[in-house]
Design a protein around this motif. Structure first.
Motif, PDB file in Angstrom:
ATOM      1  N   ALA A 160      -1.418  -2.254  -9.257  1.00  0.00           N
ATOM      2  CA  ALA A 160      -0.875  -3.160  -8.477  1.00  0.00           C
ATOM      3  C   ALA A 160      -2.120  -4.119  -8.017  1.00  0.00           C
ATOM      4  O   ALA A 160      -3.362  -3.487  -8.174  1.00  0.00           O
ATOM      5  CB  ALA A 160      -0.433  -2.789  -7.036  1.00  0.00           C
ATOM      6  N   SER A 161      -1.766  -5.294  -7.748  1.00  0.00           N
ATOM      7  CA  SER A 161      -2.928  -6.157  -7.303  1.00  0.00           C
ATOM      8  C   SER A 161      -3.116  -6.052  -5.877  1.00  0.00           C
ATOM      9  O   SER A 161      -2.692  -4.890  -5.234  1.00  0.00           O
ATOM     10  CB  SER A 161      -2.327  -7.904  -7.547  1.00  0.00           C
ATOM     11  OG  SER A 161      -1.202  -8.041  -6.685  1.00  0.00           O
ATOM     12  N   ASP A 162      -4.470  -6.482  -5.533  1.00  0.00           N
ATOM     13  CA  ASP A 162      -4.877  -6.029  -4.158  1.00  0.00           C
ATOM     14  C   ASP A 162      -3.860  -6.667  -3.182  1.00  0.00           C
ATOM     15  O   ASP A 162      -3.553  -7.646  -2.681  1.00  0.00           O
ATOM     16  CB  ASP A 162      -6.236  -6.891  -4.081  1.00  0.00           C
ATOM     17  CG  ASP A 162      -6.995  -6.490  -2.670  1.00  0.00           C
ATOM     18  OD1 ASP A 162      -6.644  -5.384  -2.111  1.00  0.00           O
ATOM     19  OD2 ASP A 162      -7.887  -7.188  -2.184  1.00  0.00           O
ATOM     20  N   ARG A 163      -3.383  -5.559  -2.388  1.00  0.00           N
ATOM     21  CA  ARG A 163      -2.372  -5.580  -1.365  1.00  0.00           C
ATOM     22  C   ARG A 163      -3.205  -5.684   0.082  1.00  0.00           C
ATOM     23  O   ARG A 163      -2.430  -5.733   1.091  1.00  0.00           O
ATOM     24  CB  ARG A 163      -1.326  -4.502  -1.456  1.00  0.00           C
ATOM     25  CG  ARG A 163      -0.536  -4.859  -2.677  1.00  0.00           C
ATOM     26  CD  ARG A 163       0.488  -3.531  -2.989  1.00  0.00           C
ATOM     27  NE  ARG A 163      -0.224  -2.423  -3.304  1.00  0.00           N
ATOM     28  CZ  ARG A 163       0.341  -1.433  -3.798  1.00  0.00           C
ATOM     29  NH1 ARG A 163       1.693  -1.193  -3.856  1.00  0.00           N
ATOM     30  NH2 ARG A 163      -0.516  -0.346  -4.211  1.00  0.00           N
ATOM     31  N   LEU A 164      -4.402  -5.334  -0.019  1.00  0.00           N
ATOM     32  CA  LEU A 164      -5.306  -5.325   1.402  1.00  0.00           C
ATOM     33  C   LEU A 164      -5.109  -6.464   2.244  1.00  0.00           C
ATOM     34  O   LEU A 164      -4.595  -6.650   3.507  1.00  0.00           O
ATOM     35  CB  LEU A 164      -6.534  -4.701   1.324  1.00  0.00           C
ATOM     36  CG  LEU A 164      -7.365  -4.829   2.408  1.00  0.00           C
ATOM     37  CD1 LEU A 164      -6.902  -3.722   3.396  1.00  0.00           C
ATOM     38  CD2 LEU A 164      -8.948  -4.421   1.891  1.00  0.00           C
ATOM     39  N   PRO A 165      -5.316  -7.901   1.493  1.00  0.00           N
ATOM     40  CA  PRO A 165      -5.209  -9.109   2.296  1.00  0.00           C
ATOM     41  C   PRO A 165      -3.636  -9.366   2.868  1.00  0.00           C
ATOM     42  O   PRO A 165      -3.746  -9.683   4.094  1.00  0.00           O
ATOM     43  CB  PRO A 165      -5.405 -10.254   1.224  1.00  0.00           C
ATOM     44  CG  PRO A 165      -6.394  -9.340   0.235  1.00  0.00           C
ATOM     45  CD  PRO A 165      -5.991  -8.047   0.002  1.00  0.00           C
ATOM     46  N   GLU A 199      -0.509   3.709  -8.095  1.00  0.00           N
ATOM     47  CA  GLU A 199       0.258   2.778  -9.277  1.00  0.00           C
ATOM     48  C   GLU A 199      -0.623   1.492  -9.300  1.00  0.00           C
ATOM     49  O   GLU A 199      -1.605   1.150  -8.606  1.00  0.00           O
ATOM     50  CB  GLU A 199       1.570   2.226  -8.560  1.00  0.00           C
ATOM     51  CG  GLU A 199       1.515   1.325  -7.572  1.00  0.00           C
ATOM     52  CD  GLU A 199       1.653   1.900  -6.150  1.00  0.00           C
ATOM     53  OE1 GLU A 199       1.257   3.055  -5.799  1.00  0.00           O
ATOM     54  OE2 GLU A 199       2.095   1.417  -5.271  1.00  0.00           O
TER      55      GLU A 199
END
Lengths: 339, 339
Positions: A259-264, A257
């Motif tokens: 989405a903005s970066d959820r890694l941080p 999907e």
């Protein structure tokens, strides 16, 4: 005389969600078993989300299904020709049959189904899905009484095993499932303390609110098999020293999907909460299979552990059944009945 | 007679990178030690990246520094008034002094520095940074001879410990550091097999190419202390059963770079490669500190383990030194000399 067989081949690699034209039904002559092999007439085979991954040509832990090759599956069936010591015609066995009416298996690749065990149970509650839930929960989740567990696809064969085992360990168990019917099933059949319908929540923050209410003490174990918005909702609710065994991410098998970066956000939680995130593939852990069977088989036979199957009929209907299963159309372990 | 003391207080919460006006030098009267306490004249204190996190008002594993409160630090100093059994004037001790010229410490919070150990070593190679590298590498990284390790901030007190211990375990060690000078130091002083200057690579894919050349057999252990583009570069190069101990993410302490969602990529790697990602805070593991000292102190005294300090002078210069350290301005363990 050679037998005629049918099989479902991969016609082309899907782009996103699989469609019927990605598969092809083929009729061929069954191979003769060479010395050390048996020919099995397949009665049932399993449909599982991991098969979606095998349709892609991506580097993975298993070889992709080649174009024209038979779709992978564990199945059960009856030996109709034996060229292997220790197997006779009529024996019920399980092994990697593929989506097919017949399969030639080596003696090493075929396992006799014990007396008293319903044959299809070895495809679900006593097979790879049940073992996946058992191993991931116990060895990686390290459940402790009083903690809280969350699992998605909670009425599936992995999720329902995880929930029931966790409940027996004294945890509060929270199910995530798709639709009111499955939520009811999670609570009533599988004994979850709470169930959340992810279809009633459009985004991760709405789902997170519902989860926070269902898990007022936070989440200690998130048994991960879906990824996507459920993962995003769960991360901030994880408790210090939380554990996330990762065995699948069905939400992302057909694409990701926007989405903005959820890694941080994840990384910050991993550090601040000292979380342990561990990927596992159950095929690496066959050394624990005997322990699993010894623990779980009696509880299944005593009805302490509930299990449900959805049985669809006809090899030719396997592609459509698989497509619907990936969308959550089934409520129990999805099985194809071939004959 | 009460002593005058100076301390650096947090004047306001930084937005992004800290600036000098976020700090304030205050002159006050030193507190008198009550029974069970000592007053310490601080000679040195440590500057570490984790302190950036304490300046934010975010939920974390430790309380944020309050506005007006003294910036947190481990320091060393001399007891000048003792009101505690077991401590005499003149004793050299270490404890949480903060960024200050004097500190009142409880007997429990003050640890005598052993004879023969250079006092500032307990702030770095034999203190929290060295212990962090030792614990994360050994207990979470589980190094095996012949494997490959990557660590960033490789000339810092954590990274240089990790690299030297891994090398001694028989691993191939790859350093990531900022600038040619630090890369040379990584190879020549700390014995890394290769060193990559991250400043020479604008984006993750360029850095990944360099890493792939330096780690031709892939990466088994990524000791994570930076996050950001280094993490993004590393993920696809991780080997099956790879381990990622996570003890910091300095690249993200001051905000997050603009990037598309990298969570699915990470999650896919965690699953497909059966990776173990484990966050840790060294303060949870003091039970291993004795083992660390027993293992590492003799190797430090024998010069088997190299260590370097950058000593800046003057309490009033601590904010600027800290700001420059966060940008990579130091080459060794950053220490402030107060007197």
């Amino acid at each position: 005389m050679a037998d005629e067989m049918q099989r479902i081949a991969l016609a082309r690699r899907p782009s996103g969600d699989p469609v019927p034209d990605d598969f092809e039904l083929k009729t061929e002559t069954a191979a003769e078993p060479t010395p050390g092999e048996v020919l099995v007439e397949v009665t049932h085979f399993s449909l599982d989300p991991y098969m979606r991954g095998r349709m892609d040509d991506a580097k993975s832990y298993a070889e992709p299904v080649p174009i024209g090759g038979t779709m992978t599956a564990q199945g059960v069936g009856r030996v109709i020709k034996s060229n292997a010591d220790g197997f006779s015609e009529g024996d019920m066995v399980t092994g990697m049959t593929g989506w097919a009416s017949h399969a030639v298996m080596t003696a090493e690749g075929a396992t006799r189904i014990p007396e008293g065990v319903p044959p299809t149970a070895v495809l679900g509650v006593l097979g790879m899905p049940g073992f996946t839930g058992w191993y991931g929960l116990n060895d990686l989740g390290r459940p402790k009484s009083g903690e809280t567990l969350v699992v998605a696809a909670a009425t599936g064969p992995v999720g329902s095993m995880v929930g029931q085992l966790a409940k027996a360990h004294g945890l509060r168990t929270v199910a995530i499932a798709g639709g009111a019917e499955k939520c009811k099933m999670a609570e009533e059949l599988y004994g979850f303390d709470a169930a959340i319908d992810h279809r009633a929540h459009d985004d991760a923050s709405s789902l997170r609110k519902a989860l926070a209410e269902a898990a007022p003490d936070g989440i200690d174990i998130y048994f991960e098999n879906v990824g996507g918005k459920v993962l995003e909702a769960v991360i901030p609710l994880m408790n210090t020293f939380g554990r996330i065994p990762v065995c699948g991410m069905v939400a992302w098998y057909g694409g990701v999907e926007d989405a903005s970066d959820r890694l941080p956000m994840l990384w910050r939680s991993v550090l601040v909460k000292r979380m342990a995130v561990t990927g596992f593939i159950i095929a690496d852990h066959w050394d624990r299979f005997g322990d699993f069977q010894k623990d779980v088989a009696p509880r299944v036979m005593n009805d302490e552990i509930a299990w449900r199957e959805d049985i669809a009929e006809g090899l030719e209907n396997a592609p459509q059944t698989f497509i619907e299963m990936l969308k959550g159309g089934n409520t129990g372990k999805q099985i194809m009945k071939v004959i």
